[in-house]
Design a protein around this motif. Sequence first.
Motif, PDB file in Angstrom:
ATOM      1  N   ALA A   1      27.292  57.432 -29.645  1.00 48.65           N
ATOM      2  CA  ALA A   1      27.224  58.246 -30.682  1.00 48.65           C
ATOM      3  C   ALA A   1      26.638  59.719 -30.612  1.00 48.65           C
ATOM      4  O   ALA A   1      25.013  59.433 -30.396  1.00 48.65           O
ATOM      5  N   ILE A   2      26.757  61.110 -30.307  1.00 52.07           N
ATOM      6  CA  ILE A   2      25.783  61.912 -31.147  1.00 52.07           C
ATOM      7  C   ILE A   2      25.518  62.254 -32.386  1.00 52.07           C
ATOM      8  O   ILE A   2      26.725  62.464 -33.740  1.00 52.07           O
ATOM      9  N   SER A   3      24.457  62.747 -32.663  1.00 54.78           N
ATOM     10  CA  SER A   3      24.163  62.839 -34.058  1.00 54.78           C
ATOM     11  C   SER A   3      24.926  63.857 -34.170  1.00 54.78           C
ATOM     12  O   SER A   3      25.030  65.305 -33.585  1.00 54.78           O
ATOM     13  N   PRO A   4      25.185  64.224 -35.309  1.00 50.66           N
ATOM     14  CA  PRO A   4      25.610  65.680 -36.132  1.00 50.66           C
ATOM     15  C   PRO A   4      25.169  67.210 -35.156  1.00 50.66           C
ATOM     16  O   PRO A   4      25.869  68.544 -35.575  1.00 50.66           O
ATOM     17  N   ASP A   5      24.120  66.970 -35.426  1.00 48.98           N
ATOM     18  CA  ASP A   5      23.012  68.609 -34.939  1.00 48.98           C
ATOM     19  C   ASP A   5      23.124  68.237 -33.539  1.00 48.98           C
ATOM     20  O   ASP A   5      22.741  69.412 -32.795  1.00 48.98           O
ATOM     21  N   GLY A   6      24.192  67.769 -32.828  1.00 47.33           N
ATOM     22  CA  GLY A   6      24.143  68.040 -31.128  1.00 47.33           C
ATOM     23  C   GLY A   6      22.239  67.225 -30.604  1.00 47.33           C
ATOM     24  O   GLY A   6      22.648  67.518 -29.547  1.00 47.33           O
ATOM     25  N   HIS A   7      21.335  67.192 -31.611  1.00 47.65           N
ATOM     26  CA  HIS A   7      19.922  66.218 -30.633  1.00 47.65           C
ATOM     27  C   HIS A   7      19.937  65.180 -29.772  1.00 47.65           C
ATOM     28  O   HIS A   7      19.495  65.465 -29.003  1.00 47.65           O
ATOM     29  N   PHE A   8      20.758  64.799 -30.663  1.00 47.06           N
ATOM     30  CA  PHE A   8      20.558  63.129 -30.352  1.00 47.06           C
ATOM     31  C   PHE A   8      21.491  62.242 -29.852  1.00 47.06           C
ATOM     32  O   PHE A   8      23.191  62.659 -29.941  1.00 47.06           O
ATOM     33  N   VAL A   9      21.317  61.356 -28.789  1.00 49.83           N
ATOM     34  CA  VAL A   9      22.567  60.743 -28.643  1.00 49.83           C
ATOM     35  C   VAL A   9      22.168  58.653 -28.792  1.00 49.83           C
ATOM     36  O   VAL A   9      20.819  58.901 -28.016  1.00 49.83           O
ATOM     37  N   VAL A  10      22.507  57.961 -29.276  1.00 47.74           N
ATOM     38  CA  VAL A  10      22.229  56.510 -29.815  1.00 47.74           C
ATOM     39  C   VAL A  10      23.490  55.460 -29.433  1.00 47.74           C
ATOM     40  O   VAL A  10      24.845  55.886 -29.489  1.00 47.74           O
ATOM     41  N   SER A  11      22.536  54.989 -28.781  1.00 48.92           N
ATOM     42  CA  SER A  11      23.421  53.210 -27.746  1.00 48.92           C
ATOM     43  C   SER A  11      23.506  52.310 -28.260  1.00 48.92           C
ATOM     44  O   SER A  11      22.247  51.941 -29.051  1.00 48.92           O
ATOM     45  N   LEU A  12      24.017  51.897 -28.899  1.00 51.39           N
ATOM     46  CA  LEU A  12      24.074  50.276 -29.599  1.00 51.39           C
ATOM     47  C   LEU A  12      24.519  48.868 -28.753  1.00 51.39           C
ATOM     48  O   LEU A  12      25.615  49.096 -27.792  1.00 51.39           O
ATOM     49  N   ASN A  13      23.209  48.470 -28.035  1.00 48.39           N
ATOM     50  CA  ASN A  13      23.246  47.769 -27.164  1.00 48.39           C
ATOM     51  C   ASN A  13      23.184  46.458 -27.684  1.00 48.39           C
ATOM     52  O   ASN A  13      22.682  45.805 -28.007  1.00 48.39           O
ATOM     53  N   ASN A  14      24.697  45.643 -27.492  1.00 48.95           N
ATOM     54  CA  ASN A  14      24.931  44.771 -28.246  1.00 48.95           C
ATOM     55  C   ASN A  14      24.984  43.075 -27.701  1.00 48.95           C
ATOM     56  O   ASN A  14      25.804  42.551 -27.292  1.00 48.95           O
ATOM     57  N   GLY A  15      23.900  42.787 -26.338  1.00 50.11           N
ATOM     58  CA  GLY A  15      24.266  42.225 -25.144  1.00 50.11           C
ATOM     59  C   GLY A  15      22.622  40.685 -25.824  1.00 50.11           C
ATOM     60  O   GLY A  15      22.876  40.780 -26.658  1.00 50.11           O
ATOM     61  N   PHE A  16      22.853  40.697 -24.902  1.00 50.22           N
ATOM     62  CA  PHE A  16      21.700  39.062 -24.874  1.00 50.22           C
ATOM     63  C   PHE A  16      20.502  39.353 -25.200  1.00 50.22           C
ATOM     64  O   PHE A  16      19.572  38.741 -25.930  1.00 50.22           O
ATOM     65  N   GLY A  17      19.799  40.409 -24.738  1.00 50.85           N
ATOM     66  CA  GLY A  17      19.120  41.071 -25.062  1.00 50.85           C
ATOM     67  C   GLY A  17      17.276  41.097 -24.118  1.00 50.85           C
ATOM     68  O   GLY A  17      17.488  39.887 -23.476  1.00 50.85           O
ATOM     69  N   THR A  18      17.232  42.032 -23.356  1.00 53.13           N
ATOM     70  CA  THR A  18      16.632  42.118 -22.355  1.00 53.13           C
ATOM     71  C   THR A  18      14.576  41.434 -22.589  1.00 53.13           C
ATOM     72  O   THR A  18      14.633  41.483 -23.391  1.00 53.13           O
ATOM     73  N   VAL A  19      13.980  40.760 -21.071  1.00 56.07           N
ATOM     74  CA  VAL A  19      12.872  40.553 -22.009  1.00 56.07           C
ATOM     75  C   VAL A  19      11.740  42.017 -22.423  1.00 56.07           C
ATOM     76  O   VAL A  19      11.055  41.584 -23.241  1.00 56.07           O
ATOM     77  N   GLU A  20      12.116  42.619 -21.938  1.00 57.70           N
ATOM     78  CA  GLU A  20      11.338  44.427 -22.496  1.00 57.70           C
ATOM     79  C   GLU A  20      11.621  44.175 -23.698  1.00 57.70           C
ATOM     80  O   GLU A  20      10.489  44.527 -24.507  1.00 57.70           O
ATOM     81  N   SER A  21      12.860  43.707 -24.444  1.00 60.67           N
ATOM     82  CA  SER A  21      13.157  44.504 -25.868  1.00 60.67           C
ATOM     83  C   SER A  21      11.975  42.422 -26.628  1.00 60.67           C
ATOM     84  O   SER A  21      12.455  42.886 -27.996  1.00 60.67           O
ATOM     85  N   GLY A  22      11.908  41.626 -25.928  1.00 59.76           N
ATOM     86  CA  GLY A  22      11.470  40.651 -26.507  1.00 59.76           C
ATOM     87  C   GLY A  22      13.065  40.194 -26.555  1.00 59.76           C
ATOM     88  O   GLY A  22      13.180  39.015 -28.075  1.00 59.76           O
ATOM     89  N   LEU A  23      14.030  39.939 -26.304  1.00 62.77           N
ATOM     90  CA  LEU A  23      14.908  39.361 -26.028  1.00 62.77           C
ATOM     91  C   LEU A  23      15.858  40.216 -27.416  1.00 62.77           C
ATOM     92  O   LEU A  23      16.765  39.209 -28.277  1.00 62.77           O
ATOM     93  N   ARG A  24      15.684  40.807 -28.359  1.00 59.32           N
ATOM     94  CA  ARG A  24      15.895  41.383 -29.193  1.00 59.32           C
ATOM     95  C   ARG A  24      17.631  42.566 -28.954  1.00 59.32           C
ATOM     96  O   ARG A  24      17.221  43.252 -28.076  1.00 59.32           O
ATOM     97  N   GLN A  25      18.430  42.614 -29.680  1.00 62.51           N
ATOM     98  CA  GLN A  25      19.691  44.071 -29.489  1.00 62.51           C
ATOM     99  C   GLN A  25      18.426  45.282 -29.830  1.00 62.51           C
ATOM    100  O   GLN A  25      17.723  45.134 -30.972  1.00 62.51           O
ATOM    101  N   SER A  26      19.130  46.063 -29.876  1.00 56.12           N
ATOM    102  CA  SER A  26      18.688  47.264 -30.401  1.00 56.12           C
ATOM    103  C   SER A  26      19.450  48.409 -29.899  1.00 56.12           C
ATOM    104  O   SER A  26      20.433  48.592 -29.643  1.00 56.12           O
TER     105      SER A  26
END
Length: 912
Positions: A43-68
């Motif tokens: 999703a792109i922010s309305p001001d066009g400055h940012f792109v956000v991704s929804l990460n709905n997988g298993f969760g990696t080691v770096e994320s503490g096995l959390r979705q993000s």
Amino acid sequence: LSLSFNLYSQESQRDRTTNLPNGQSLANGTKSIPINSLPATLAISPDGHFVVSLNNGFGTVESGLRQSMTVLNLATNEVTDFPDSRLGEKARQSYFLGLAFNPDGETLYASMSSISDPEGQRDGSTGNGIAVYSFHEGKIAPKQFFKIPLQPVSEGKTAAKINAKLAAGKLIPYPAGIAFVPGGASQKGQLLVADNLSDDALLLDASTGEVVRRFDLSTHKIVPGSYPYTAVVSRDGKRGYVSLWNASAVAELDLRAGTVKRTIPLSRPQSATESGSHPTAMLFSADEKRLYVALANRDLVAVINTATGALSGQLSTKLPGQKYLGASPVALAASADGKQLFVANAGSNSVAVFETKPTKAPDVTAAAGFIPTEWYPQALAVHDNRLIVASGKGSGVGPNRPRQKPASARKPFPYILSLIHGSLASVDIAESQRNLAQLTQQVIANNHVGRKEPAMFAGGASPIKHVIYIIKENRTYDQVFGDLPGANGDASLVMYGEQITPNQHKLAREFGILDNFYDSGEVSGDGHNWSTAASGSDYLEKTIEVAYRGSERTYDFEGEVAHRFPLEDEMPDVNETGTGYIWGNVARKGLTYRHYGEFISTSWCNDKSSAQSPLEGTPAAEGSACQKTSIKKGEELPAILGYGAGTQSPWPWPIPNIAKNTPTKPELRGHFDPNFPDFNLSYPDQLRADEFLREFKQFVENRGKDPARALPNYVLLRLGNDHTSGTKAGVATPSAAVADNDLAVGRVVDAVSNSPYWDDTAILILEDDAQDGPDHVDAHRSIALVISKYSPSSAGKSVVDSQFYTTVSMMKTLEVLLGLPAMNNNDENAPAIASLFAGRGNHEAFTADYRNRENGLLYEANKSNALGAKASAKMDFNHADRADTGLLNAILWRDRMGNKPMPKIRGGSSAD
């Protein structure tokens, strides 16, 4: 904040080619950065400055096995990850597909879905709903939660029992795609939400979360059946569209009147149970006169006239020279000027580029070209001249390096799903246009399109008329074959070496060692699909990690969906690919075939009280009242398995009796053995082998006499006890289970090779996946055996073939041997394992090694005080992959290695 990277800090060109376990390659110049697992939506922010991704997988080691959620700053190219503490490994909810900004740019909405606690009644649970976050200068923080209540079942419909504790007549909404609707009663906007498991769409007040309207989108008697995927809304807020994943249609909604205006069919199948077209992503043209809809199971983008609802054209996402399906388009984006359409091909790791010119139905327009991506691109966004690509599996996995911790650690080595990183890539659109021809050639090369297959046999035609295909469960190469001399193994990781698996070691030495073979699936849910279809559906890829990280998706694999059988319900299986399975290929060719336990569901002779499994909350197959529910030690074994009268069971645990077998695919009706069970690990593989060999004896007797009763051309044999039941008290020890499996394999090969069928039969053996152990090369690397009279290997001189092969190669080998066409783009372009058929056709027969039956290992049972016995007792070993695999792996390591620390891995690197 847990991660912060610069998108352009990575090398701009790959300095090597990466082979993927599905047989494809990655080699491109796309700039990318690894992020958390399975980014599903951008999703792109309305001001066009940012792109956000929804990460709905298993969760990696770096994320503490959390979705993000991951935020890309388009000005600085920095990537920052925001894990949600509510979405840890054992959370009772999960992100799923939906992500949208409020036009104010300060609020972000994400779908959060739950099966295990659908109403959020337990501490730490949210239930189903929309998670609302504040968004400020690229920073995300939880703000509030819009809880979505359970939905009622419409009159005349039946709710699938997705949660056994759910009240009758109630449905779990499981919100998926989201679209913001301008205006509404409060003038603060609304949200149109596609509810994936209650077959409806909801209008919610965007400021309070109040449900304003409900749209019933069910198309089958059973709910869920249509599986709403995502939603789009016109700029004036009057029209909404919802793609129906399993109904081959898009629903058009009148948002002001609150009605379903029409349902638009899109490439519907001819029969009720045939796989559908899988409509997923949708996108309006700039003038909103056209609606583009990605059809993942057809390699097409449908173009709909929004005024009439009619199909006005189709766009083909196939590569140049691609004969079969397999591109799997799942995401859409348009250039800033609206002149180009970009389509993410998850199956061919590419973005198809189209000129947005008017089209006419039923014309099919080819792509102007293709841009290479990383593995499984599934979300796209455009900002100015930049195309942002989110790939679900990044650049692959690598070795699952054991951790340097005491062996008592709960997870001694990283679980394969925690090593799968997504990635974000930035593509300069103008530059890609200038180099589109070259980029297209790279995509063709990455997919090996047009690859020439060398002749399998020097004489040309295959002498093989029968293939016995054996699928086993979950072992890595190093766990079993790491001790084979002359091959690429790590002996320090061997858990079930020659003393436990003497038959498979002997088979490898005598018929050929494959030390560079990779399972295409990560786990059993996708492993059995890849092992029989040489592909995985978009539904599988988008739900598998959610299903395995907790209990927030049912085990919708092997023909079972939502704890039901779509075939029996006369509806499409939402998890089925558009290209079907190998037995369908065999049937279309007019060859004979028979299944033993694969895509077969077994009901057992259980009392009513045990019809529901208490283990980890998973439902068991419905039991049946039988005269005798099990065979205890010393009791007589059934004569139907070939035992003489009075033969007593030597197993110290009760062997369950089969009540009924049910095929889950139409082609298997009338082509399966009703006496051969499915996965249940309480049933010894020796008894499975007994049943097959009983029928094989009849096949031998009828060879040359009665073709209808002779050995079928294709046989699929499931032997899965090498999975083990951990250290669960009273059942086979891990070593006994693996030894049981080993002897069953040896006995089958012995019988076939010492029969008249040895002249024209090949036996192909693999594991469905390699998730239950470490490997020093890659977490997908596994054992595979190719056995025939035409092997160039011998007992005195072992052939080691280190060419890169995968599950798809095994499928290709089966097809070549039987003269079958390919099913999809994967097996069309995969190499067959031709080297192991290069012999003179005089390989001697095999003699099975019975040492572990004679020494009693097969009958050893876990003691009640075995390490891990209590944890193992809580695991479900009646169904594939219902146990906590990380914990099971630790139990198995301690059982075999004691207090020995996990060793360091030679070579390779890991994301751990």
